[in-house]
Design an enzyme around this catalytic site. Structure first.
Site, PDB file in Angstrom:
ATOM      1  N   CYS A 126      64.184  17.789  27.567  1.00 44.14           N
ATOM      2  CA  CYS A 126      63.302  16.623  27.546  1.00 44.14           C
ATOM      3  C   CYS A 126      63.293  15.939  26.179  1.00 44.14           C
ATOM      4  O   CYS A 126      62.403  15.166  25.868  1.00 44.14           O
ATOM      5  CB  CYS A 126      61.890  17.008  27.966  1.00 44.14           C
ATOM      6  N   GLU A 176      62.298  25.046  21.236  1.00 42.17           N
ATOM      7  CA  GLU A 176      62.235  24.002  20.200  1.00 42.17           C
ATOM      8  C   GLU A 176      62.519  24.540  18.803  1.00 42.17           C
ATOM      9  O   GLU A 176      62.658  23.772  17.865  1.00 42.17           O
ATOM     10  CB  GLU A 176      60.841  23.355  20.179  1.00 42.17           C
ATOM     11  N   ARG A 194      52.702  19.642  29.725  1.00 37.87           N
ATOM     12  CA  ARG A 194      52.805  20.499  28.547  1.00 37.87           C
ATOM     13  C   ARG A 194      51.402  20.770  28.022  1.00 37.87           C
ATOM     14  O   ARG A 194      50.588  19.845  27.928  1.00 37.87           O
ATOM     15  CB  ARG A 194      53.638  19.783  27.497  1.00 37.87           C
ATOM     16  N   ASN A 226      64.352  17.348  20.266  1.00 42.26           N
ATOM     17  CA  ASN A 226      63.922  16.603  19.064  1.00 42.26           C
ATOM     18  C   ASN A 226      63.521  17.588  17.968  1.00 42.26           C
ATOM     19  O   ASN A 226      63.946  17.483  16.822  1.00 42.26           O
ATOM     20  CB  ASN A 226      62.724  15.694  19.368  1.00 42.26           C
ATOM     21  N   ASP A 227      62.666  18.528  18.351  1.00 38.63           N
ATOM     22  CA  ASP A 227      62.242  19.514  17.356  1.00 38.63           C
ATOM     23  C   ASP A 227      63.356  20.514  17.062  1.00 38.63           C
ATOM     24  O   ASP A 227      63.536  20.923  15.915  1.00 38.63           O
ATOM     25  CB  ASP A 227      60.987  20.255  17.845  1.00 38.63           C
ATOM     26  N   ARG A 254      53.186  14.538  28.052  1.00 37.53           N
ATOM     27  CA  ARG A 254      52.648  14.925  26.737  1.00 37.53           C
ATOM     28  C   ARG A 254      51.123  14.821  26.798  1.00 37.53           C
ATOM     29  O   ARG A 254      50.561  13.754  26.517  1.00 37.53           O
ATOM     30  CB  ARG A 254      53.207  14.007  25.644  1.00 37.53           C
ATOM     31  N   HIS A 305      50.862   6.917  17.256  1.00 33.82           N
ATOM     32  CA  HIS A 305      50.337   6.328  18.506  1.00 33.82           C
ATOM     33  C   HIS A 305      51.057   5.048  18.855  1.00 33.82           C
ATOM     34  O   HIS A 305      51.430   4.816  19.995  1.00 33.82           O
ATOM     35  CB  HIS A 305      48.866   5.934  18.351  1.00 33.82           C
ATOM     36  N   ARG A 349      62.158  15.147  11.202  1.00 34.71           N
ATOM     37  CA  ARG A 349      62.567  14.102  12.147  1.00 34.71           C
ATOM     38  C   ARG A 349      61.902  12.756  11.874  1.00 34.71           C
ATOM     39  O   ARG A 349      62.293  11.745  12.431  1.00 34.71           O
ATOM     40  CB  ARG A 349      62.290  14.550  13.589  1.00 34.71           C
TER      41      ARG A 349
HETATM   42  C1  PEP Z   1      60.969  17.700  21.569  1.00 28.49           C
HETATM   43  O1  PEP Z   1      60.611  18.251  20.528  1.00 28.49           O
HETATM   44  O2  PEP Z   1      62.158  17.491  21.862  1.00 28.49           O
HETATM   45  C2  PEP Z   1      59.982  17.249  22.558  1.00 28.49           C
HETATM   46  C3  PEP Z   1      60.350  16.807  23.725  1.00 28.49           C
HETATM   47  O3  PEP Z   1      58.691  17.265  22.166  1.00 28.49           O
HETATM   48  P1  PEP Z   1      58.019  16.173  21.185  1.00 28.49           P
HETATM   49  O4  PEP Z   1      59.027  15.095  20.972  1.00 28.49           O
HETATM   50  O5  PEP Z   1      56.796  15.712  21.881  1.00 28.49           O
HETATM   51  O6  PEP Z   1      57.749  16.997  19.984  1.00 28.49           O
HETATM   52 MG    MG Z   2      58.558  18.980  20.360  1.00 27.29          MG
END
Ligand code: PEP
Ligand code: MG
Length: 763
Positions: free
Chosen positions: A675, A603, A505, A626-627, A469, A362, A637
Site C-alpha cells: 500500500c 515497514e 489500519r 513508503n516507510d 488511514r 493534512h 521521506r
Molecule cells: C507506508 O509507510 O508505506 C504506508 C502506506 O503508510 P504511511 O504512508 O501512512 O506511513
Molecule cells: Mg507507514
C-alpha cells in the site's frame, strides 16, 4: 571566535538582499580576521567568477572583474573545491594579475570555496600585504563561515534573480526550487500568496493601488496601537513599579519617533502598500538593534518587532486582503492548512505549494484526495516575493519553476494536455478488470482517509480498500473521537464499499503525524514512539478503536484490521490478544461479531526478516513501502534536502520487496499486498505484479492509469522486466531502464511524464 561567527551569521541572515548580504560578509570577515582584504567572487550566468563585493580592493572593480572558469587562483579554488592558502600568491603559476583592483600589493592569499548542495557558488578570499601563510585556525574559521553562509547566499541569489527576471530580463528564467511531492500532477499558473495573520515575515510585496488610502490606513493603525498601549499601561499602573511603568513610555516613544513612522510613510509614497512598507522598516530596525553591543539596546529589537506585529494586525483588520484568484491559481503558503484550501474556488485552484510541511501534512493528504498537484517543503523559496508570478508546479518530482521560459511552459502545457486526454480515455476503463493481455488478473485497491476518498475511489473502479488511514479522522479534530463517533465514521467506509473488503489500519501516529491534543515531542520521532508502539502502551485507545471497528462491521463483515510499524512478533501477539478481548466483550454485550482478518504491515527492516513468522500468526501481510524505503535507505521521506536519495527503485528496496512476497507466500493462504506509493507508479506496479503481490493498493487518482498499464502488457513481459532489474545495481539506472522499456512498449504517456529538462540548475 564562536561568538564572532554566530554574530556574523545572524546579521547576514537578516540582510535584505544579495548586495547587502555580500557587503556585510566582506566587512565583517575583514574585521574579524584582521586582514587587509576580504572579497567574494560569485559564479555568474556565463559561468565566470565575478567580483561581487570587496573590502580592501578597489570598489570600482566590483562587477567588472570577471575570471573565466579555471583561471587564476580563484578559479583553482573553485575547481578543486578546497581551500588554497599561499604565502605569496603573486609568484604562483596560476596567479593572474587583475587590473584595476589594486591587489598587486597583497601577497598572502587564502581562498575557500562557497558550496551549496554540492555546487560551487563562488569563492571567499582574504588577502594581506605581508608574505605569510594564514594559520590553521584562520583557515578553519573561514571554511566554517563559508559553509554556514552558502545557504544564505544561494537564497539571496535566487531572490535576486527572481526579481531580475520579473523586470523582463531573460536572466533568472526557469529558476528551480526543490521540495517534496505532496500530490502528483502538474500545474502551470500564477502564484497567490496566502499569509498567516499578523506575521510580518509573511507579508508579500504588493504595489499600492491608492497611495493616499494606504497612508491613511497606516496612520489609523498607528493611532490604534498607541491608544492600546496607553490603555494597557494605565490599567496596569497600580500593579507596576515606576521603572516597569517606564517600559510603556519606551514603547510609545518608539511610535512617536518620527523616523519609524516617517520612513514607512516614505516607502508608501514610493508605491509600496502599507503592510509591505511596515514590514521593511520594522525589519531594518530590528536588524539594527539586534546587532548592537549594548544588551539593553539589543532588547529593543523585540519591542520593535512586537509593535510591528500590532500595527500589522490593525492594518489587516481595516484592509482585509481580498485575494484575487486567477483561473490557474497556484496557492502558496508558508504552512498550508486545510482551511486555506477552502478559501480558493475549486475551479480556479490548479496547484498548491507549502514552504514547510511534508507529504504527510493534512493539506497534502487533502490535496491528494482532491487530486490537486502539490509540492511541499520548498524551504528555499522566497515565497513573500512570489505573489502574481508565473509558476510551473511539478507534483511528480516535487519541484517548482519560477518565471518559466516560454519553452518550458509550453512543454508542461503539453504534458497537461496529454493528461487531460488520458483522463477521458481512462474513465472508460472503470468497469473493466485490471487484467493483462495473457489473462492475469491483478486486484487494484485504494488507500483512503477522508470520506471524500470513498466516492472518488468507487468512481474509479476500486475493488477494495487496502489501507484506510484511521489517523486522518483523528487528526482533524480537537480531541480523541468517542467510540460512538468512530463507529459512525468507520461504518460509512464499510457500507460504501460493501461487500468489497475494507482494511482499517489501527491508529498510526507519531513520526511526523501528530495529534494536536496528544503531543509527542521527541528528538528523533521516526525512530521513536510510532504506530503500534503508541497504541500498545495505551490499551484504552487501542481497545476503543478496535471496538468501534468491530461494531461498525456488524452485519457487513467486510472489515480487515491492519497493524502499523510492527517490529517484533510479541507486538503482533499482544495486539491480537487485545482484538480477541474486544471481540469477546462485544459478544458478551450482545453484538454479533465475526472475527475480522488481521494483517501486519511490513515497514521496518526488522519486519522484512521475520515476515514468515508474522505470516504464521495473521491472515495477510501488507508492505508499507513508503516507510520501508525510508528505513532501508536511512533517508527521511519528508526531508527535501535528501529527497534525491529517497529511491523507491534502489536495488535493496526492490530486493526486500521481492523477498517479502516470496517468504510470506511460503505460508499457506497468506495474502501479500502493498500500500505504499510505489504501487501507484506504472513501472512499480508491473514489478510488484511480477514479484507475485496479490493486491496493489494505491491512491484513487493513479488507479485508472495503473489499470491501463496492466491491460497493455503480458505477465511474462512484467516478469522479464523484473529479471532485468534484478541484475542491475544502481537506482538511477534502474529507473531510466524502466522508463525506456515502458516507452518502447508504447506506455510513455502512462508512465511518469518525461519531465522537460530546464536549462538552469537548482536554486
Ligand atoms: C507506508 O509507510 O508505506 C504506508 C502506506 O503508510 P504511511 O504512508 O501512512 O506511513
Ligand atoms: Mg507507514
Amino acid at each position: 571566535m564562536l561568538d564572532v561567527l554566530r554574530k556574523i551569521v545572524q546579521e547576514v541572515n537578516a540582510a535584505p538582499d544579495l548586495d547587502a548580504v555580500l557587503d556585510l560578509i566582506v566587512r565583517r570577515i575583514q574585521r574579524a580576521t584582521r586582514t587587509q582584504v576580504c572579497s567574494v567572487y560569485l559564479l555568474d550566468e556565463e559561468q565566470h567568477f565575478c567580483l561581487m563585493a570587496t573590502q580592501g580592493l578597489n570598489p570600482a572593480a566590483i562587477g567588472r572583474v570577471r575570471l573565466p572558469p579555471g583561471k587564476g587562483i580563484v578559479g583553482m579554488v573553485a575547481d578543486r573545491a578546497e581551500p588554497i592558502n599561499l604565502e605569496d600568491a603573486t609568484v604562483h603559476p596560476s596567479y593572474r594579475f587583475l587590473k584595476d583592483t589594486g591587489e598587486e600589493k597583497f601577497h598572502a592569499f587564502l581562498g575557500v570555496p562557497i558550496i551549496h548542495q554540492r555546487a560551487v557558488l563562488g569563492v571567499l578570499v582574504v588577502q594581506q600585504q605581508e608574505r605569510r601563510r594564514f594559520d590553521e585556525s584562520e583557515e578553519a574559521f573561514l571554511v566554517t563561515l563559508s559553509a554556514q553562509l552558502a545557504g544564505v547566499i544561494a537564497h539571496a541569489e535566487a531572490t535576486g534573480s527572481i526579481i531580475r527576471s520579473a523586470q523582463n530580463s531573460q536572466k533568472g528564467r526557469d529558476k528551480r526550487f526543490q521540495g517534496v511531492s505532496g500530490a502528483s500532477g502538474v500545474a502551470v499558473g500564477h502564484a497567490v500568496v496566502m499569509a498567516p495573520r499578523a506575521d510580518l515575515r509573511a507579508v508579500p510585496d504588493k504595489v499600492a493601488r491608492d497611495i493616499a488610502q494606504e497612508l491613511q490606513q497606516f496612520d489609523q493603525a498607528l493611532a490604534s496601537v498607541r491608544r492600546d498601549i496607553k490603555v494597557v499601561g494605565r490599567s496596569l499602573s497600580r500593579h507596576l513599579r515606576s521603572e516597569e511603568q517606564a517600559l510603556f513610555d519606551v514603547y510609545l516613544r518608539i511610535l512617536d519617533d518620527n523616523a519609524l513612522a516617517g520612513e514607512i510613510h516614505q516607502r508608501i509614497e514610493l508605491g509600496s502598500w502599507a503592510q509591505g512598507a511596515l514590514r521593511d522598516v520594522i525589519q531594518e530596525h530590528v536588524r539594527m538593534f539586534s546587532a548592537m553591543e549594548d544588551p539593553y539596546l539589543r532588547e529593543r529589537a523585540s519591542d520593535i518587532r512586537d509593535l510591528g506585529r500590532r500595527i500589522l494586525a490593525y492594518l489587516q483588520e481595516s484592509h482585509p486582503v481580498e485575494l484575487e484568484f486567477h483561473d490557474n491559481t497556484i496557492l502558496i503558503a508558508e504552512e498550508l492548512s486545510p482551511a486555506m484550501l477552502g478559501e480558493v474556488p475549486t475551479e480556479k485552484l490548479s496547484g498548491l505549494v507549502s514552504v514547510y510541511g511534508s507529504g504527510n501534512s493534512h493539506a497534502a493528504i487533502l490535496a491528494r484526495s482532491m487530486g490537486i498537484p502539490t509540492v511541499m517543503g520548498v524551504v528555499d523559496l522566497p515565497y513573500t516575493k512570489m505573489d502574481g508570478r508565473e509558476l510551473i508546479l511539478d507534483g511528480y518530482s516535487g519541484c517548482l519553476y519560477v518565471n518559466p521560459s516560454e519553452e518550458l511552459s509550453e512543454a508542461y502545457r503539453e504534458i497537461l494536455r496529454g493528461e487531460e486526454e488520458e483522463a477521458v480515455e481512462l474513465a472508460t476503463l472503470r468497469d473493466l478488470p485490471a487484467e493483462t493481455l495473457d489473462g492475469y488478473r491483478m486486484p487494484l485497491w485504494v488507500n483512503t482517509g477522508l470520506v471524500a476518498d470513498v466516492v472518488r475511489s468507487l468512481e474509479r473502479g476500486a475493488e477494495g480498500i487496502g489501507l484506510y488511514r484511521t489517523e486522518i479522522p483523528f487528526m482533524i479534530r480537537d480531541f480523541f473521537p468517542s467510540e460512538q463517533e468512530q463507529t459512525q465514521t468507520y461504518r460509512r467506509q464499510l457500507e460504501a464499499f460493501h461487500p468489497r473488503p475494507v482494511t482499517m489500519r489501527t491508529l498510526d501516529i507519531g513520526g511526523d503525524k501528530a495529534l494536536p491534543y496528544f503531543p509527542i515531542n521527541e528528538e528523533n520521532p521516526f525512530l521513536g514512539w510510532r504506530g503500534i508502539r503508541v497504541t500498545l502502551d495505551h490499551p484504552e485507545i487501542f481497545l476503543l478503536q478496535v471496538r468501534a471497528m468491530l461494531r461498525a462491521a456488524e452485519g457487513l463483515n467486510n472489515l480487515r484490521i491492519m497493524l502499523p510499524m510492527v517490529t517484533s512478533v510479541h507486538e503482533v501477539d499482544a495486539a491480537c490478544l487485545m482484538i480477541d478481548q474486544a471481540i469477546d466483550e462485544l459478544r458478551d454485550d450482545g453484538y454479533v461479531i465475526e472475527r475480522p482478518q488481521i494483517g501486519v504491515m511490513v515497514e521496518v527492516p526488522a519486519a522484512v526478516y521475520q515476515v514468515r513468522r508474522f505470516a504464521r500468526r495473521v491472515d495477510f501481510i501488507s508492505v508499507g513501502s513508503n516507510d520501508l524505503t525510508q528505513y532501508l535507505l536511512a533517508v527521511d521521506r519528508n526531508n527535501p534536502r535528501v529527497a534525491n536519495l529517497y529511491a523507491p527503485y534502489h536495488p535493496s528496496v526492490l530486493r526486500a520487496l521481492d523477498y517479502i512476497a516470496r517468504e510470506a507466500h511460503k505460508e499457506d493462504g497468506i495474502q501479500v499486498s502493498i500500500c505504499g506509493e510505489i504501487a501507484a507508479e506504472p513501472a512499480g506496479a508491473l514489478l510488484l505484479m511480477a514479484m507475485g503481490y496479490d493486491v496493489l493498493s494505491m491512491n484513487a487518482t493513479n488507479l485508472p492509469r495503473i489499470k491501463s498499464v496492466i491491460r497493455k502488457v503480458t505477465l511474462e513481459q512484467a516478469r522479464e522486466l523484473h529479471r532485468q532489474v534484478r541484475h542491475m545495481d544502481d537506482a538511477d539506472k534502474i529507473q531510466q531502464m524502466l522508463y525506456d522499456t515502458l516507452a518502447q512498449w508504447g506506455l510513455a504517456q502512462l508512465s511518469r511524464p518525461d519531465m522537460p529538462d530546464p536549462r538552469q540548475g537548482q536554486s
